[in-house]
Every structure is written in structure tokens, then in C-alpha cells.
Enzyme design. Structure first.
Site, PDB file in Angstrom:
ATOM      1  N   ASN A 196      25.258  43.115   1.856  1.00  0.00           N
ATOM      2  CA  ASN A 196      25.367  42.311   0.640  1.00  0.00           C
ATOM      3  C   ASN A 196      26.598  41.399   0.615  1.00  0.00           C
ATOM      4  O   ASN A 196      26.868  40.748  -0.381  1.00  0.00           O
ATOM      5  CB  ASN A 196      25.306  43.187  -0.613  1.00  0.00           C
ATOM      6  N   CYS A 197      27.331  41.321   1.716  1.00  0.00           N
ATOM      7  CA  CYS A 197      28.495  40.428   1.829  1.00  0.00           C
ATOM      8  C   CYS A 197      27.997  38.991   2.015  1.00  0.00           C
ATOM      9  O   CYS A 197      27.152  38.728   2.867  1.00  0.00           O
ATOM     10  CB  CYS A 197      29.358  40.871   3.011  1.00  0.00           C
TER      11      CYS A 197
END
Length: 114
Positions: free
Chosen positions: A8-9
């Protein structure tokens, strides 16, 4: 080719999108699921410094106390931190045939991945 990061970066997403657009295959290792071990960190540090691996601009670093930050003064202390808090590692880390890449830099991706 292996890519290490956190799904999710935003920077990892940008890198994965770039790889997909350029039809480059890879194996992804999510730090939050598998962590990172000392052997892997030491292999990376043969190509880049521990300073390049520790993301001092990220929220994990900024959330550390001043004492915790001051304690990170060499490879050993940095590696302990990176194993305990994998989100402090600059992402993504790419093990490519042409060398290690840390972060997202399109020029470097073109040079080392195409």
C-alpha cells in the site's frame, strides 16, 4: 528479479505500475508479511550504504524518539531497527541483474531494468 516493499506504499505502487507498463516480471516480497533478515540487509549493504536504506523522511522515522534516532549510528544499529520496523526501509528495494535500486527513479529503472 525481486522487489521488496509494502503493497500500500505509494512509491511501491508507482514502481509496480512502471514495471507492469514496461512488461518486466518480478517476485514481490511484502515487508509486512515476511519481514527482512540480517543476511538480506547485509547483501544490500554491499551495494548501498545503510544510510541509503533508512528512510529518514518517512513517518516511521519521524515517529521515533530523539533518543531512538540518535542510537542509529552504524550498520549494526540500523539493521536492528530495519528488522524491528520494516516500514523504516526506503521503498521499494529492487534486486536487479544490473544492481540494487532503492526507491523510485525512472531514469535508473530505464538504465538497470530495460
Amino acid at each position: 528479479m525481486k522487489i521488496y516493499g509494502i503493497k500500500n506504499c505509494n512509491t511501491v505502487k508507482k514502481a509496480l505500475d512502471w514495471l507492469k507498463e514496461n512488461q518486466i516480471s518480478y517476485d514481490f516480497q511484502d515487508f509486512t508479511k515476511v519481514g527482512v533478515n540480517e543476511v538480506t540487509l547485509k547483501s544490500w549493504e554491499k551495494e548501498v550504504s545503510w544510510e541509503a536504506l533508512v528512510n529518514k523522511k518517512g513517518t516511521t522515522w519521524r515517529s521515533l524518539s530523539d533518543d531512538e534516532k540518535a542510537a542509529i549510528k552504524d550498520e549494526k544499529t540500523a539493521n536492528s531497527l530495519m528488522q524491528a520496523k520494516t516500514s523504516v526501509i526506503k521503498r521499494p528495494v529492487i534486486e536487479s541483474p544490473k544492481g540494487l535500486i532503492v526507491g523510485f527513479d525512472e531514469k535508473e529503472y530505464i538504465e538497470k531494468l530495460k
